[in-house]
Design a protein around this motif. Structure first.
Motif, mmCIF file in Angstrom:
data_model
loop_
_atom_site.group_PDB
_atom_site.id
_atom_site.type_symbol
_atom_site.label_atom_id
_atom_site.label_comp_id
_atom_site.label_asym_id
_atom_site.label_seq_id
_atom_site.Cartn_x
_atom_site.Cartn_y
_atom_site.Cartn_z
ATOM 1 N N THR A 154 21.982 47.505 41.004
ATOM 2 C CA THR A 154 20.538 47.737 41.053
ATOM 3 C C THR A 154 20.023 47.674 39.625
ATOM 4 O OG1 THR A 154 20.767 49.190 42.970
ATOM 5 C CG2 THR A 154 18.711 49.336 41.741
ATOM 6 N N PHE A 155 19.234 46.649 39.315
ATOM 7 C CA PHE A 155 18.726 46.461 37.961
ATOM 8 C C PHE A 155 17.512 47.347 37.666
ATOM 9 C CE2 PHE A 155 20.349 41.871 38.506
ATOM 10 C CZ PHE A 155 21.614 42.220 38.054
ATOM 11 N N VAL A 156 16.633 47.448 38.637
ATOM 12 C CA VAL A 156 15.407 48.233 38.473
ATOM 13 C C VAL A 156 15.542 49.454 39.382
ATOM 14 C CG1 VAL A 156 12.885 48.227 38.609
ATOM 15 C CG2 VAL A 156 14.113 46.107 38.056
ATOM 16 N N ASP A 157 15.814 50.620 38.796
ATOM 17 C CA ASP A 157 16.134 51.785 39.619
ATOM 18 C C ASP A 157 14.934 52.660 39.947
ATOM 19 O OD1 ASP A 157 15.674 52.900 37.149
ATOM 20 O OD2 ASP A 157 17.658 53.817 36.944
ATOM 21 N N LYS A 158 13.748 52.309 39.429
ATOM 22 C CA LYS A 158 12.529 53.031 39.770
ATOM 23 C C LYS A 158 11.360 52.053 39.883
ATOM 24 C CE LYS A 158 13.577 57.600 37.795
ATOM 25 N NZ LYS A 158 14.967 57.311 37.461
ATOM 26 N N ARG A 159 10.504 52.293 40.870
ATOM 27 C CA ARG A 159 9.285 51.499 41.030
ATOM 28 C C ARG A 159 8.134 52.428 41.412
ATOM 29 N NH1 ARG A 159 10.347 45.911 41.220
ATOM 30 N NH2 ARG A 159 12.565 45.420 41.492
ATOM 31 N N LYS A 160 6.940 52.033 41.011
ATOM 32 C CA LYS A 160 5.778 52.895 41.217
ATOM 33 C C LYS A 160 5.329 52.883 42.666
ATOM 34 C CE LYS A 160 1.605 51.747 39.768
ATOM 35 N NZ LYS A 160 0.465 51.477 38.863
ATOM 36 N N ASP A 161 5.150 54.075 43.231
ATOM 37 C CA ASP A 161 4.620 54.207 44.575
ATOM 38 C C ASP A 161 3.143 53.812 44.554
ATOM 39 O OD1 ASP A 161 3.381 55.339 46.960
ATOM 40 O OD2 ASP A 161 5.262 56.444 47.239
ATOM 41 N N PRO A 162 2.740 52.825 45.357
ATOM 42 C CA PRO A 162 1.345 52.362 45.317
ATOM 43 C C PRO A 162 0.351 53.406 45.813
ATOM 44 C CG PRO A 162 2.517 51.333 47.144
ATOM 45 C CD PRO A 162 3.539 52.078 46.346
ATOM 46 N N ILE A 163 0.822 54.425 46.534
ATOM 47 C CA ILE A 163 -0.071 55.454 47.075
ATOM 48 C C ILE A 163 -0.214 56.629 46.109
ATOM 49 C CG2 ILE A 163 -0.441 57.104 48.965
ATOM 50 C CD1 ILE A 163 1.046 55.155 50.789
ATOM 51 N N THR A 164 0.912 57.144 45.634
ATOM 52 C CA THR A 164 0.882 58.322 44.759
ATOM 53 C C THR A 164 0.825 57.968 43.279
ATOM 54 O OG1 THR A 164 3.296 58.476 44.558
ATOM 55 C CG2 THR A 164 2.263 59.544 46.471
ATOM 56 N N GLY A 165 1.247 56.766 42.940
ATOM 57 C CA GLY A 165 1.307 56.376 41.536
ATOM 58 C C GLY A 165 2.538 56.898 40.823
#
Length: 368
Positions: free
Chosen positions: A212-223
Motif C-alpha cells: 500500500t503506497f498511499v496509506d491515508k486519503r481524505k474523507d470527502p465528507i468529514t475532510g
C-alpha cells in the motif's frame, strides 16, 4: 441461432459502469433493460425517466427485482461486498445473471456459493470483459493453431494511474477492505488472472507481494484522513498448466498508464503481444519462410473476432452455449487464485493453488 424472444433484463447498480450496459445492450437482440435497482432513490428516478422505465419497474430492494416475474435475467454492477448476495439470490430464484468481477468479496463466500450452485445451477457469466477484446480473441485462436509453439512464459500487466499521489484522489469505497476485499488485486488483478487462464490454463502455485503506497486519503465528507487497508500494488509469480511460468504486476499508481492491460506470451517459435489500449491490433514475432530470425509483425485483427460479452450472455440464456465464455466456474477459480495470492503475500511463502498448501516459507516463526 438466438430466437427473436425479448429477454427482460433487470440492471442492479446505477453507478458509472451501468452506462456501459445501457450504451451497449440496445445493440444486442434480444436483450432489453426493463427494470432497474439502486438504493439511491433520486438516481433511480432520474435514470428510470431517462431510459423510459416505468415507476413499477424501479426497485430499491435487490431481492424484489430478482424475484420479479417480469424480469428474465439480471445484470449486476454493484460494489464487491454485494456480489455473493446477488449471486445467491439469483441461484435461489433461478435467474440467469451477468455478475461483475471479482467473483466475491473473499474465497469463503465463493465456496459457499459453489455448493449452492452445484445443487441448483443457472446460466451465469462473470464480467471478465477484457477477454472479449478483439486482439485477445485473435491471440487465443493463434495459440490454438500453435503459431508460436509451446508457450513457456507469460507476462501480464494491468496498470492504471488514478491512485497516484499526484491526483490526490479522496477516500472512496474502492479503498475500503470491508466493501472491496482487496485493492488493485481484485479490481485489476482479477482480469490478469482471467487473461492467463484464458490463454494458458490453470494456476498451480503463486508467490506474491502486496503493498500500500498511499496509506491515508481524505474523507470527502468529514475532510479527515482515513486509513487505507487495501493494496495499491500487487505482483506475483506463478506456475500454470504445462509448466508455463508467469510474471504478473498490477497497480493503480502508475502515472502515464491510463488503462494498460497487456499480455505477452513467449513460445518456442515466437511471441504474441496484446494490449487492450490497442484492441484491434496484435504484435506477433515469428519467423517467416524467407527469414532466419523472428521479426515483428503488427497485424490488424480480422472483424470476425469482434464479439461482445452481452452477445454471449444472450447466447448463454437462450441457446445454452458457453464456449470460451467467463462462466460461474471461471469466477470461482479466479477467486481461489486471489485468495492464494493474499495468503502468499501475508505469509511470505509459495502457495499451491489446488490445495492452498504452503510449499515454502521464507520466514519461519520461532517460539520460545
Amino acid at each position: 441461432m438466438i430466437r427473436s424472444k425479448v429477454v427482460s433484463v433487470g440492471l442492479i447498480g446505477l453507478g458509472g459502469m451501468s452506462n456501459f450496459y445501457f450504451g451497449n445492450i440496445s445493440q444486442i437482440n434480444p436483450l432489453q433493460v426493463s427494470a432497474i435497482c439502486d438504493t439511491n432513490q433520486e438516481l433511480l428516478n432520474n435514470i428510470g425517466q431517462r431510459e423510459g422505465i416505468s415507476q413499477d419497474k424501479r426497485f430499491i430492494h435487490i431481492e424484489e427485482i430478482i424475484a420479479s416475474p417480469d424480469v428474465d435475467a439480471i445484470i449486476s454492477v454493484v460494489p464487491n461486498n454485494l456480489h455473493a448476495k446477488i449471486l445467491e439470490l439469483c441461484i435461489l430464484h433461478q435467474k440467469p445473471i451477468l455478475a461483475e468481477k471479482p467473483f466475491t468479496l473473499n474465497f469463503e463466500e465463493a465456496k459457499n456459493l459453489n455448493k449452492l450452485y452445484k445443487r441448483n445451477p443457472i446460466p451465469c457469466m462473470v464480467g471478465f470483459i477484457h477477454r472479449y477484446t478483439p486482439s485477445f480473441q485473435y491471440a487465443k485462436k493463434l495459440i490454438e493453431e500453435n503459431i508460436i509453439g509451446q508457450i513457456r512464459y507469460i507476462d501480464v500487466r494491468y496498470q492504471q494511474s488514478f491512485g497516484a499521489p499526484l491526483f490526490n484522489v479522496s477516500y472512496l469505497w474502492r479503498f475500503n477492505k470491508e466493501v472491496t476485499g482487496t485493492g488493485a488485486l481484485g479490481d485489476l488483478g482479477a482480469h490478469m488472472i482471467d487473461s492467463a487462464r484464458f490463454f494458458v490454463g490453470e494456476f498451480h502455485s503463486v508467490s506474491a507481494l502486496m503493498e500500500t503506497f498511499v496509506d491515508k486519503r481524505k474523507d470527502p465528507i468529514t475532510g479527515e484522513p482515513r486509513h487505507i487497508d487495501v493494496d495499491d500494488f500487487t505482483s506475483f509469480h506463478a506456475v500454470l498448466g504445462n509448466g508455463v511460468v508467469g510474471n504478473f504486476v498490477t497497480t493503480r499508481n502508475a502515472i502515464g498508464s491510463s488503462n494498460q492491460h497487456e499480455v505477452t506470451l513467449y513460445g518456442d517459435f515466437g511471441t504474441i503481444h496484446v494490449n487492450i489500449e490497442r484492441p484491434n491490433e496484435i504484435d506477433i514475432y515469428v519467423r517467416g519462410e524467407t527469414e532466419e530470425i523472428p521479426v515483428l509483425k503488427s497485424e490488424r485483427v480480422p472483424e470476425i473476432y469482434d464479439k461482445t460479452i452481452l452477445g454471449d450472455f444472450a447466447e448463454l440464456i437462450i441457446n445454452k452455449q458457453n464456449q470460451d465464455m467467463p462462466i460461474f466456474e471461471d469466477g470461482y477459480k479466479n477467486q481461489k487464485v486471489i485468495d492464494c495470492i493474499i495468503t502468499s503475500a501475508e505469509k511470505g511463502c509459495f502457495v499451491k493453488v489446488d490445495s492452498q498448501e504452503v510449499l515454502w516459507e521464507k520466514v519461519k516463526s520461532i517460539s520460545g
